[in-house]
Design a protein around this motif. Structure first.
Motif, short mmCIF file in Angstrom:
data_model
loop_
_atom_site.label_atom_id
_atom_site.label_comp_id
_atom_site.label_asym_id
_atom_site.label_seq_id
_atom_site.Cartn_x
_atom_site.Cartn_y
_atom_site.Cartn_z
N LYS A 400 56.75 -4.35 91.55
CA LYS A 400 57.56 -5.25 92.38
C LYS A 400 56.67 -6.14 93.27
N SER A 401 55.57 -5.55 93.77
CA SER A 401 54.65 -6.32 94.62
C SER A 401 54.00 -7.45 93.83
N VAL A 402 53.64 -7.16 92.58
CA VAL A 402 53.05 -8.19 91.73
C VAL A 402 54.03 -9.33 91.50
N GLN A 403 55.31 -8.98 91.26
CA GLN A 403 56.33 -10.00 91.06
C GLN A 403 56.49 -10.87 92.31
N MET A 404 56.52 -10.25 93.49
CA MET A 404 56.66 -10.99 94.74
C MET A 404 55.44 -11.89 94.98
N LEU A 405 54.24 -11.41 94.61
CA LEU A 405 53.02 -12.19 94.79
C LEU A 405 53.08 -13.45 93.95
N TYR A 406 53.56 -13.34 92.71
CA TYR A 406 53.69 -14.51 91.84
C TYR A 406 54.68 -15.52 92.44
N LEU A 407 55.77 -15.01 93.02
CA LEU A 407 56.78 -15.89 93.60
C LEU A 407 56.22 -16.61 94.84
N ASP A 408 55.48 -15.87 95.69
CA ASP A 408 54.91 -16.49 96.90
C ASP A 408 53.86 -17.53 96.54
N ARG A 409 53.05 -17.21 95.49
CA ARG A 409 52.02 -18.18 95.08
C ARG A 409 52.66 -19.43 94.51
N ALA A 410 53.74 -19.23 93.74
CA ALA A 410 54.41 -20.39 93.15
C ALA A 410 55.06 -21.26 94.22
N ALA A 411 55.50 -20.63 95.33
CA ALA A 411 56.15 -21.39 96.41
C ALA A 411 55.13 -22.00 97.36
N GLY A 412 53.85 -21.69 97.16
CA GLY A 412 52.80 -22.26 98.00
C GLY A 412 52.64 -21.54 99.32
N CYS A 413 53.25 -20.31 99.44
CA CYS A 413 53.15 -19.55 100.70
C CYS A 413 51.79 -18.89 100.85
N ILE A 414 51.11 -18.64 99.73
CA ILE A 414 49.81 -17.95 99.75
C ILE A 414 48.81 -18.81 98.98
N PRO A 415 47.60 -19.00 99.54
CA PRO A 415 46.58 -19.77 98.81
C PRO A 415 46.22 -19.06 97.49
N GLU A 416 45.71 -19.86 96.55
CA GLU A 416 45.38 -19.35 95.21
C GLU A 416 44.33 -18.25 95.27
N ASP A 417 43.23 -18.45 96.06
CA ASP A 417 42.16 -17.45 96.09
C ASP A 417 42.64 -16.14 96.73
N THR A 418 43.50 -16.27 97.75
CA THR A 418 44.05 -15.05 98.37
C THR A 418 44.96 -14.31 97.40
N ALA A 419 45.78 -15.05 96.67
CA ALA A 419 46.69 -14.43 95.70
C ALA A 419 45.90 -13.69 94.62
N GLN A 420 44.78 -14.30 94.14
CA GLN A 420 43.97 -13.65 93.10
C GLN A 420 43.33 -12.37 93.62
N ARG A 421 42.88 -12.38 94.89
CA ARG A 421 42.24 -11.20 95.47
C ARG A 421 43.25 -10.06 95.61
N ILE A 422 44.45 -10.39 96.07
CA ILE A 422 45.49 -9.35 96.23
C ILE A 422 45.92 -8.82 94.87
N LEU A 423 46.02 -9.71 93.88
CA LEU A 423 46.43 -9.30 92.53
C LEU A 423 45.43 -8.31 91.91
N GLN A 424 44.14 -8.61 92.06
CA GLN A 424 43.11 -7.72 91.51
C GLN A 424 43.17 -6.34 92.18
N GLN A 425 43.43 -6.33 93.47
CA GLN A 425 43.53 -5.07 94.20
C GLN A 425 44.74 -4.26 93.72
N LEU A 426 45.87 -4.93 93.53
CA LEU A 426 47.07 -4.23 93.02
C LEU A 426 46.85 -3.67 91.62
N ILE A 427 46.17 -4.44 90.78
CA ILE A 427 45.92 -3.97 89.40
C ILE A 427 45.03 -2.73 89.40
N ARG A 428 43.97 -2.70 90.28
CA ARG A 428 43.07 -1.55 90.35
C ARG A 428 43.83 -0.30 90.80
N GLN A 429 44.65 -0.47 91.81
CA GLN A 429 45.41 0.68 92.32
C GLN A 429 46.42 1.19 91.29
#
Length: 488
Positions: A400-429
């Motif tokens: 669910k967090s990954v889905q929300m991250l994609y939505l926030d990135r698409a809406a421009g709420c989170i910068p691209e580099d920040t979104a990629q860093r959070i995504l990599q962390q979620l995938i590792r966990q």
């Protein structure tokens, strides 16, 4: 006169017993007939003899050859010591001596009882001799049957050969002892079948080991084991030490054709010889044979094959597969005009229900130290189950967090580099949790080396369980009712 003469001699075992081997020997018969033919000036052109053949046997080789020559008019006279040497059957007397021979121009003569078809007044004497000989056959047959029946009732083996797995006792007539060359094969067949091997798989194993089959042991060439041969052994009650005889018999002394007799006419005597299988093994095998089961392609039977039945109608449960999962359902579930709801349960749920009941038995009867180990094992199992379910929830939350991250990135709420860093962390966990769940799953499926040692295989299930009945799950119930009838 120089008439062409064929002499015929016959000797059977009963003749030797009745009259003595010397007086009835083939050589003595031939000598008597040669002298008689010489005195009368007859020319002997053929000699025929059947040794160890009964007078009622119509397939005697020399007898058949004699008749073939007579029909071809190869001789004028057939000469025997007595009319009974030619035949003891009144039917053959009338057919050949009084019908065929006169038409073929052949004279029949017997020396001792003075039968002679050339003497018209002699016919009644020949017919009387025929009746006496047939009465003798009938009395002899009745006497032999009475002796054999008495020996069967006494538990004495009367067969010409011993059953596969046994041999005749050289020190005691009518007694069987295990054959060291084949007895172990019979025992192994019963063990394999109880372990879940199909009859066809057992036959294949025996052939692969180049073990001679029963027919091959009796001298037949190019014979191999088959499922039918294995089935015959599994059904034979003699392997539990019970002598069974009289399964087949001829209708009368005039025919050698054996026909199957009903079971109530068999002769069964318990404990006449050493059993090759225990009584418990025998009963378990017969129960399995009484239930129609289907082995897998590898020849293995399912864990509960032949043990599971519908609690409502008693029909056996059959295996079916849906989306890779195995289920057991009542055989009458989809029958026309079915009066049963039809039991239905997954194989996994059935295994878990039985495992749970086995654990209860173990907990009740194990010594205190083993019960403590069992409780500790159960605690560890429950703990792993809790961690496993928590991990499942965390993975769901990560998704669910990954889905929300994609939505926030698409809406421009989170910068691209920040979104990629959070995504990599979620995938590792998430990957760490998935690896942890795989390890827990493998650990849960390991057999318990203290009390639960993989009991749910077909052989052990058959030893523990006599019958399993699956009921119908009513509304509001979470589990299908399972009734287990144990062997202890």
């Amino acid at each position: 006169m120089n008439e062409r003469t064929a002499i015929y001699c016959r000797l059977s075992e009963e003749d030797q017993v009745k009259d003595g081997a010397e007086s009835q020997s083939i050589q003595n018969q031939k000598q008597l007939l040669r002298q008689y033919a010489e005195i009368h000036g007859w020319n002997i052109v053929a000699e025929f003899s059947d040794d160890d053949y009964a007078g009622a046997d119509r397939s005697r080789p020399a007898f058949c050859a004699l008749l073939e020559g007579a029909e071809k008019r190869l001789y004028d006279i057939i000469l025997c010591k007595t009319q009974s040497r030619f035949t003891r059957e009144m039917e053959l007397v009338e057919h050949y001596i009084h019908d065929c021979f006169p038409r073929w121009g052949v004279r029949f003569v017997s020396v001792v009882d003075h039968a002679d078809t050339a003497v018209r007044e002699n016919k009644k004497a020949r017919q009387i001799n025929g009746l006496i000989n047939e009465w003798y056959l009938e009395d002899l047959s009745d006497n032999i049957r009475a002796v054999l029946t008495s020996r069967r009732k006494s538990g004495l083996h009367i067969g010409s050969t011993a059953l596969y797995g046994y041999q005749k006792d050289p020190e005691k007539r009518g007694h069987l002892i295990p054959d060291s060359q084949t007895a172990w094969v019979v025992r192994q067949i019963f063990i394999w079948f109880l372990e879940g091997e199909s009859q066809r798989a057992i036959a294949q194993k025996l052939n692969a080991q180049s073990i001679p089959c029963p027919a091959a042991c009796k001298g037949r060439q190019d014979c191999i084991w088959s499922a039918g041969a294995v089935r015959t052994i599994l059904h034979n009650e003699m392997y539990r030490g019970c002598l069974v005889q009289g399964r087949y018999g001829s209708e009368s002394y005039k025919t050698r054709k054996n026909t199957a007799r009903p079971k109530e006419q068999w002769y069964r005597v318990e404990n006449t010889h050493e059993a090759l299988v225990s009584e418990e093994q025998w009963k378990m095998v017969q129960q399995k044979l009484g239930v129609h089961t289907h082995p897998s392609r590898a020849g293995q039977l399912g864990v509960f094959a032949g043990l599971v039945f519908c609690h409502m109608c008693g029909a056996p449960l059959c295996v079916t597969s849906t989306r890779g999962k195995k289920y057991l359902q009542c055989a009458a579930r989809h029958a026309e005009k079915a009066v049963c709801k039809g039991a239905f349960i997954s194989e996994q749920a059935l295994a878990e229900a039985i495992e749970s009941q086995v654990r209860q038995f173990l907990a009740e009867y194990l010594p205190p130290e083993k019960q403590a180990l069992l409780r500790e094992a159960e605690k560890q199992h429950d703990g792993m189950e809790i961690v496993y379910k928590q991990s499942e929830k965390q993975i769901e939350q990560y998704n669910k967090s990954v889905q929300m991250l994609y939505l926030d990135r698409a809406a421009g709420c989170i910068p691209e580099d920040t979104a990629q860093r959070i995504l990599q962390q979620l995938i590792r966990q998430k990957t760490q949790l998935e690896n942890q769940m795989q390890a827990l799953k493998a650990k849960k499926q390991e057999p318990h080396d203290i009390v639960w040692d993989g009991i749910l295989n077909h052989a052990q299930a058959s030893q523990l369980i006599q019958r399993i009945e699956v009921g119908w799950r009513d509304k509001g119930e979470s589990q299908v009712p399972v009734h287990v009838f144990w062997r202890f």
